[in-house]
Design a protein around this motif. Structure first.
Motif, mmCIF file in Angstrom:
data_model
loop_
_atom_site.group_PDB
_atom_site.id
_atom_site.type_symbol
_atom_site.label_atom_id
_atom_site.label_comp_id
_atom_site.label_asym_id
_atom_site.label_seq_id
_atom_site.Cartn_x
_atom_site.Cartn_y
_atom_site.Cartn_z
ATOM 1 N N SER A 96 21.059 47.431 16.940
ATOM 2 C CA SER A 96 20.966 46.994 18.335
ATOM 3 C C SER A 96 22.253 47.306 19.077
ATOM 4 N N HIS A 102 14.343 43.579 18.490
ATOM 5 C CA HIS A 102 15.795 43.703 18.430
ATOM 6 C C HIS A 102 16.343 42.976 17.212
ATOM 7 N N TYR A 115 19.596 45.175 26.181
ATOM 8 C CA TYR A 115 19.544 45.571 24.776
ATOM 9 C C TYR A 115 18.808 46.899 24.628
ATOM 10 N N SER A 119 17.369 48.879 21.044
ATOM 11 C CA SER A 119 17.328 48.762 19.580
ATOM 12 C C SER A 119 16.460 49.860 18.979
#
Length: 476
Positions: free
Chosen positions: A252, A58, A206, A208
């Motif tokens: 991200s 990330h 997250y 990414s």
């Protein structure tokens, strides 16, 4: 300066990641030997991924406060990064940022950040550590626990890859094993203290992906950062684009509980277009994705207050093992670097075997981590579904003041400078209460709000190109 006073002292650092490497650099001038014990079978010789560092996939922001601390610990590291393709991005003029209050102006440079993959950042730090001949790494070793008792730690129990257990003696043990640290259990096993722990978890997830930057946007490109607004009463969704090595953008997405991004490649740019402004999605439509979407969800803020416990001598905890932070604010690496610098400064004043060395070092390490903690939880507590202590009146008043500062920063350079000092971890948060900042906050906006992103002609020219893919859900 206290430098290797007896010629026989050994420090053992648990963990060969960024925090552990910097801890080794911090202690190397003051002991005869630093032994880094790493669980992985080997540390990469190049800027390649480590299997036990999933967050490396990330986007990372190494703010100037952390980068300067690393440079002080390992001189020449910044040049190593830049020669390998990293970018030195000026702040705030090198950032197009949409805050809860509106678009920030791109004032003259006051700070900077390093744009690079986490793999490259870690490799540069490992490379710098080679200048210390008294540091060695023992890889493929698992930590079994501490040796000693509640008054002093004298070493660690280790298990090699053949599962044979042995004891490594140490005058000082530093735990830098990250979020998975078992320090509380290790302390309990030897009769050590119970350590108070606080968790604030906004449920951030997250997603990414890397993109090949459009032609002409491979370097000298700003960070594109669309922030969330905790006041909206809905999940906070964020998108960031950061230039890294090899002409790539590291992108991200993040969302708090109830608004998390998906691992589905088809939904990646759709999420980016659904945040508070579609600018990042407009740029992504003109860039080429070159990797798969990677997700990560272990993002809770966790603070273990070792500095307030009756800790045994000879044991210090650093980095995520003590305070782990929601990565959306980009403070984890900088907090670890400043903690390592505090460890070095303590060792420069008194021997690592002196009474209260560990206590003094732990308190010094905790200061920058506490500042980063306040910045993170001051936002995360307000998102729907956040787990942990609910914001009290003081928290709400502080949040309102920060919101006022963010609004004043749209048109006041003094406020921008103060906020950036704190965000980049160059100065403590206390400066936000200084008389000149208080007056500026009271006056509010000195210039009008911007009606759109402050792009240069070069940046706008990228948006003027035909998109490579359909701009999903684009509004007119």
């Amino acid at each position: 300066m206290t430098q290797n006073p007896s010629g026989s002292l050994r420090a053992v650092v648990l963990g060969g990641g960024l925090a552990g490497t910097l801890a080794a650099a911090a202690l190397a001038p003051y002991v005869a030997e630093v032994l880094v014990i790493e669980r992985d079978s080997a540390l990469p010789e190049t800027a390649t991924p480590r299997p036990r560092l999933p967050q490396a996939a990330h986007a990372h922001m190494l703010w100037s406060g952390g980068a300067d601390a690393i440079e002080e610990l390992l001189p020449g590291t910044t040049a190593t990064w830049l020669e390998a393709g990293a970018h030195r991005i000026p702040i705030p003029n090198g950032m197009v940022s949409y805050s809860a209050a509106g678009w920030f102006r791109r004032w003259t440079e006051t700070h900077y950040l390093i744009g690079a993959s986490r793999d490259l950042i870690d490799w540069g730090v490992r490379t710098g550590l080679k200048a210390h001949p008294n540091v060695r790494v023992r890889a493929g070793v698992k930590i079994g626990g501490l040796v000693g008792d509640g008054s002093r730690v004298t070493g660690v129990r280790v298990l090699d890859e053949g599962r044979e257990e042995s004891v490594v003696d140490a005058d000082l043990v530093v735990d830098a094993t990250g979020r998975d640290s078992k320090a509380p259990e290790w302390l309990a096993e030897i009769g050590g203290p119970v350590v108070a722990e606080t968790v604030v978890d906004a449920g951030v997830r997250y997603a990414s992906r890397r993109y090949r930057a459009p032609e002409g946007a491979e370097s000298n490109w700003p960070v594109i950062h669309i922030q969330a607004d905790p006041r909206e009463g809905r999940p906070g969704q964020v998108v960031s684009i950061i230039s890294i090595e090899d002409g790539q953008w590291h992108v991200s997405l993040s969302g708090t509980r109830g608004g998390e991004p998906s691992a589905d490649e088809q939904l990646f740019e759709e999420f980016a277009r659904g945040v508070r402004h579609p600018l990042a999605a407009d740029f992504l439509a003109r860039a080429e994705p070159i990797g798969e979407v990677v997700v990560f969800g272990r993002t809770a803020n966790r603070q273990r207050q070792f500095e307030k416990a009756a800790m045994p001598e000879g044991f210090v905890v650093l980095g995520d093992a003590a305070t782990s932070l929601n990565p959306v604010y980009g403070h984890g690496m900088s907090a670890a670097a400043l903690g390592a610098l505090a460890l070095r400064d303590t060792a420069a004043k008194i021997p690592v075997t002196a009474p209260k060395f560990a206590a003094r070092a732990q308190k010094a390490i905790a200061r920058p981590a506490a500042a980063a903690w306040l910045l993170a939880v001051g936002q995360d507590r307000f998102y729907p579904g956040a787990v942990g202590k609910a914001p009290n009146l003081a928290d709400k008043l502080a949040a309102r003041y920060v919101q006022r500062l963010n609004r004043a920063a749209i048109g006041n350079f003094l406020v921008v400078r103060a906020l950036t000092d704190v965000m980049t971890m160059k100065k403590p948060a206390a400066i936000l209460g200084s008389p000149d900042v208080l007056v500026a906050a009271a006056r509010g906006l000195r210039r009008p709000l911007l009606d759109g992103p402050p792009l240069t002609e070069r940046e706008q020219s990228v948006l003027d190109r035909e998109p490579l893919r359909a701009e999903v859900n684009k509004t007119s």
